[in-house]
Design an enzyme around this catalytic site. Structure first.
Site, PDB file in Angstrom:
ATOM      1  N   LYS A 131      22.755  32.019 -30.170  1.00 14.47           N
ATOM      2  CA  LYS A 131      22.177  31.209 -31.115  1.00 14.47           C
ATOM      3  C   LYS A 131      22.992  29.883 -31.382  1.00 14.47           C
ATOM      4  CE  LYS A 131      19.220  34.626 -31.346  1.00 14.47           C
ATOM      5  NZ  LYS A 131      19.259  35.862 -32.292  1.00 14.47           N
TER       6      LYS A 131
HETATM    7  C1  LIG Z   1      18.596  37.275 -32.523  1.00 15.66           C
HETATM    8  C2  LIG Z   1      17.570  37.637 -33.484  1.00 15.66           C
HETATM    9  C3  LIG Z   1      17.753  38.527 -34.379  1.00 15.66           C
HETATM   10  C4  LIG Z   1      18.908  39.717 -34.401  1.00 15.66           C
HETATM   11  O1  LIG Z   1      19.967  38.800 -34.372  1.00 15.66           O
HETATM   12  P1  LIG Z   1      21.249  39.789 -34.337  1.00 15.66           P
HETATM   13  O2  LIG Z   1      22.263  38.892 -34.994  1.00 15.66           O
HETATM   14  O3  LIG Z   1      21.751  39.911 -32.779  1.00 15.66           O
HETATM   15  O4  LIG Z   1      21.183  41.179 -34.948  1.00 15.66           O
HETATM   16  C5  LIG Z   1      16.533  38.500 -35.188  1.00 15.66           C
HETATM   17  N1  LIG Z   1      15.584  37.979 -35.233  1.00 15.66           N
HETATM   18  C6  LIG Z   1      15.315  37.013 -34.381  1.00 15.66           C
HETATM   19  C7  LIG Z   1      14.002  36.195 -34.118  1.00 15.66           C
HETATM   20  C8  LIG Z   1      16.410  36.604 -33.479  1.00 15.66           C
HETATM   21  O5  LIG Z   1      16.149  35.819 -32.320  1.00 15.66           O
END
Ligand SMILES: *Cc1c(COP(=O)(O)O)cnc(C)c1O
Length: 384
Positions: free
Chosen positions: A188
């Protein structure tokens, strides 16, 4: 291999974590509060609650919205499974809203139509979770109006979108959403290793989220049933979890946050460069959402569906770590068991058939990007 996404870690990040290791606090300590305040301030919102990942953040956000058995949560048909699983964790039912084929975000007309139908059937959702796909918010202004009309809580899954803006405000300001969730997974925009955050407008919701983060326990005498029995005393007043993050993660987050602006700027430059270099390639390129300035988590191109597999394989063989976002959640075996089937959300299914996510991250060089573009153009020609 050029990956589709990766973190940027510098010496300041490493030093921040090492300094924390030498401090008194490993789990929740002062860095957590500092990180929460820093993100809240940057987004111009009352408070932020840092937890172990965005999946946990979505779960407790739904609980704070009062979601439970017999309730319904709707999310985008084009998202990661976590946006839907949070409903099931709460014992609620989940359903999806199809996407706009241009922005690949939840379609406002599709949401409106589904709400009208649900109202006639007495089956309105309690929570709607639009997803800022690839880093760009949905039509949040329109969704806010529907939330007010139909009485649901609007939780923006902005896992892709810290650093983005909508209607001139930072995503996370909750100018339109009731709550916003960020993810700090390494692919991210900024990372804490694992980590997630819920941004809220009011202190009472923040306090509730903090209690859910730590077993449903309170040390506040005012919240207890009966008097406190002493300085050691706490009470569990609801069922919570251990969703705490560590001071190590928060220290890394603070150090990363200082670079957020630069990360998003570099991602934006690279996205513009892709759009320029691919303008004549005859493939679908990312379409802007009105009022949104993307954080550019992903750069998704749309190629002809029958050739997608061959193009994807050719790129992987050329050392380009392309990916696909997303296999629609309703077509996962677990969700098919709940009764969903092919054809339920045709736009999301078509998007899945055509999409390829190209490498995009702050440290991607122009030269590596040129390599990606050359490989893609070659693959398009060969797979013709
Ligand atoms: C990455 C992601 C999540 C979950 O994130 P984590 O921190 O890995 O639990 C939830 N929603 C979307 C759209 C994502 O891309």
């Amino acid at each position: 291999m050029i990956p589709y996404g990766r973190q940027h870690i510098d010496e300041a990040d490493i030093q921040a974590v090492v300094d924390t290791l030498r401090s008194d606090w490993l789990t929740q300590g002062p860095a957590i509060e500092r990180f929460e305040r820093a993100v809240a301030q940057r987004c111009g919102v009352a408070d932020a609650v840092f937890v172990c990942n965005a999946t946990a953040a979505l779960h407790i956000a739904c609980l704070a919205a009062g979601l439970g058995p017999g309730d319904r949560l709707w999310t985008s048909a084009n998202t990661f499974v976590a946006s839907a699983n949070c409903a099931l964790y709460c014992g609620a039912d989940v359903d999806f809203v199809d996407i706009d084929p241009g922005t690949l975000n939840m379609s406002l007309p599709a949401l409106r139509e589904k709400l009208e139908r649900a109202q006639r059937q007495g089956a309105l959702p309690k929570v709607v979770v639009p997803v800022a796909f690839a880093g760009q918010s949905c039509d949040l202004r329109g969704m806010r109006a529907l939330a007010d009309e139909y009485g649901f809580t609007l939780i923006e899954d902005a896992s892709h979108a810290i650093g983005a803006r909508y209607a001139g405000e930072p995503v996370g300001s909750n100018a339109f959403a009731d709550m916003t969730v960020f993810s700090f997974h390494p692919v991210k925009i900024i990372t804490t290793g694992e980590g997630g955050m819920v941004l809220v407008r009011d202190a009472a919701t923040a306090e509730h989220l903090r209690r859910l983060r730590s077993h449903g326990i309170t040390r506040d005498p005012a919240a207890m049933q009966g008097p406190s029995e002493g300085g050691w005393y706490y009470q569990q007043i609801e069922l919570g979890f251990n969703y705490r993050a560590t001071d190590l993660q928060a220290a890394l987050g603070l150090s990363q946050l200082a670079k957020l602006e630069g990360f998003v700027e570099r991602r934006r430059q690279l996205a513009e460069r892709y759009s320029c270099l691919l303008a004549e390639a005859g493939i679908g390129l990312p379409q802007p959402q009105a009022l949104a300035e993307s954080a550019w988590h992903l750069y998704v191109v749309q190629v002809p569906a029958p050739r997608r597999r061959a193009i994807f394989d050719a790129l992987r063989a050329a050392g380009i770590g392309v990916n696909v976002h997303y296999h629609p959640v309703h077509l996962q075996p677990w969700y098919r068991r709940l009764g969903f089937a092919e054809g339920d959300f045709p736009q999301a299914e078509a998007c899945y058939q055509r999409s390829i996510s190209l490498p995009l991250y702050a440290d991607l060089t122009d030269a590596a990007q040129d390599q990606v573009v050359a490989a893609l153009l070659g693959a398009l020609e060969h797979a013709a």
